[in-house]
Enzyme design. Structure first.
Site, PDB file in Angstrom:
ATOM      1  N   ASP A   1       0.823  -1.199   0.000  1.00 22.24           N
ATOM      2  CA  ASP A   1       0.000   0.000   0.000  1.00 22.24           C
ATOM      3  C   ASP A   1       0.867   1.262   0.000  1.00 22.24           C
ATOM      4  OD1 ASP A   1       0.957  -0.611   2.517  1.00 22.24           O
ATOM      5  OD2 ASP A   1      -0.920  -0.273   3.576  1.00 22.24           O
TER       6      ASP A   1
ATOM      7  N   ASP B   1       6.983   3.828   3.606  1.00 21.91           N
ATOM      8  CA  ASP B   1       7.244   4.959   4.492  1.00 21.91           C
ATOM      9  C   ASP B   1       8.759   5.016   4.744  1.00 21.91           C
ATOM     10  OD1 ASP B   1       7.130   6.843   6.523  1.00 21.91           O
ATOM     11  OD2 ASP B   1       5.876   5.686   7.863  1.00 21.91           O
TER      12      ASP B   1
ATOM     13  N   THR C   1       9.893  -2.173   5.977  1.00 24.23           N
ATOM     14  CA  THR C   1       9.050  -3.337   5.696  1.00 24.23           C
ATOM     15  C   THR C   1       9.434  -3.978   4.365  1.00 24.23           C
ATOM     16  OG1 THR C   1       7.232  -2.324   6.920  1.00 24.23           O
ATOM     17  CG2 THR C   1       6.655  -4.107   5.404  1.00 24.23           C
TER      18      THR C   1
HETATM   19  P1  5GP Z   1       7.675   1.230   6.452  1.00 27.46           P
HETATM   20  O1  5GP Z   1       8.215  -0.069   6.924  1.00 27.46           O
HETATM   21  O2  5GP Z   1       7.978   1.544   5.009  1.00 27.46           O
HETATM   22  O3  5GP Z   1       8.083   2.358   7.370  1.00 27.46           O
HETATM   23  O4  5GP Z   1       6.126   1.191   6.655  1.00 27.46           O
HETATM   24  C1  5GP Z   1       5.288   0.549   5.835  1.00 27.46           C
HETATM   25  C2  5GP Z   1       3.962   0.315   6.513  1.00 27.46           C
HETATM   26  O5  5GP Z   1       3.637   1.333   7.482  1.00 27.46           O
HETATM   27  C3  5GP Z   1       2.873   0.355   5.492  1.00 27.46           C
HETATM   28  O6  5GP Z   1       2.684  -0.895   4.893  1.00 27.46           O
HETATM   29  C4  5GP Z   1       1.690   0.787   6.335  1.00 27.46           C
HETATM   30  O7  5GP Z   1       1.125  -0.333   6.972  1.00 27.46           O
HETATM   31  C5  5GP Z   1       2.292   1.672   7.394  1.00 27.46           C
HETATM   32  N1  5GP Z   1       2.170   3.097   7.043  1.00 27.46           N
HETATM   33  C6  5GP Z   1       3.172   3.956   6.783  1.00 27.46           C
HETATM   34  N2  5GP Z   1       2.708   5.182   6.513  1.00 27.46           N
HETATM   35  C7  5GP Z   1       1.363   5.103   6.595  1.00 27.46           C
HETATM   36  C8  5GP Z   1       0.300   6.056   6.426  1.00 27.46           C
HETATM   37  O8  5GP Z   1       0.462   7.246   6.132  1.00 27.46           O
HETATM   38  N3  5GP Z   1      -0.964   5.563   6.590  1.00 27.46           N
HETATM   39  C9  5GP Z   1      -1.213   4.278   6.929  1.00 27.46           C
HETATM   40  N4  5GP Z   1      -2.480   3.934   7.082  1.00 27.46           N
HETATM   41  N5  5GP Z   1      -0.242   3.355   7.082  1.00 27.46           N
HETATM   42  C10 5GP Z   1       1.030   3.767   6.918  1.00 27.46           C
END
Ligand code: 5GP
Length: 160
Positions: free
Chosen positions: A82, A85, A89
């Site tokens: 989705d 960030d 992940t």
């Molecule tokens: P990362 O590991 O890239 O920091 O985070 C990825 C995960 O964080 C995404 O798959 C999602 O579940 C969550 N996430 C990061 N930013 C957002 C946001 O603005 N809104 C939502 N709903 N989830 C987010």
């Protein structure tokens, strides 16, 4: 969305089959829409990951909640996220899927927050870059709410 599906369909034209790996839970609406627009043979599987606790964005620790049912060895795999960030992940996902020896492994994300990226992760198919805000709707949640909103909205500070 249509443009992403067109590019993916063109790039994988001729392969036997593409395995779409949806990263639960936020991917479910995006994956549904994307998969219906593809014109190539495809299968779908899901994986579920979680960050460790409140400090996850600073530590980057990610754990596997639910693994794939499919053996991806020799298969063409496209991870469908989705939102990217920090990138922790997606980076973790690549680290556990690469050793399983897929024929190819690429990534697709609807949204990315370039200002927040901490890992140098490659997104082969990207919908949109967005600023450093918390977004909900179209599968994305705030404390597990608002996933079913038909649009993508920004949550203001304080959760309102
Ligand atoms: P990362 O590991 O890239 O920091 O985070 C990825 C995960 O964080 C995404 O798959 C999602 O579940 C969550 N996430 C990061 N930013 C957002 C946001 O603005 N809104 C939502 N709903 N989830 C987010």
């Amino acid at each position: 969305m249509t443009e992403l599906a067109r590019r993916i369909s063109a790039d994988y034209a001729g392969v036997d089959e593409l395995l779409l790996v949806g990263v639960l839970r936020g991917c479910y609406i995006f994956l549904a829409d994307l998969s219906r627009r593809l014109t190539i043979p495809r299968r779908i599987d899901f994986i579920s990951l979680a960050s460790y606790g409140q400090t996850a964005t600073s530590t980057g620790a990610v754990r596997l909640i639910m693994d794939l049912r499919t053996d991806i060895a020799g298969k063409h795999v496209l991870i469908v996220e989705d939102i990217v960030d920090t990138g922790f992940t997606l980076d973790y996902l690549m680290s556990i899927l690469v050793p399983r020896r897929p024929a190819s492994l690429k990534t697709c994300a609807l949204l990315r927050k370039p200002d927040r990226l901490r890992k140098d992760v490659k997104i082969d198919y990207l919908g949109f870059d967005i600023p450093d805000v918390w977004v909900v709707g179209y599968g994305l949640d705030y404390r597990d709410m608002y996933r079913a909103l038909p649009c993508i909205a920004v949550v203001k500070a304080g959760g309102g």
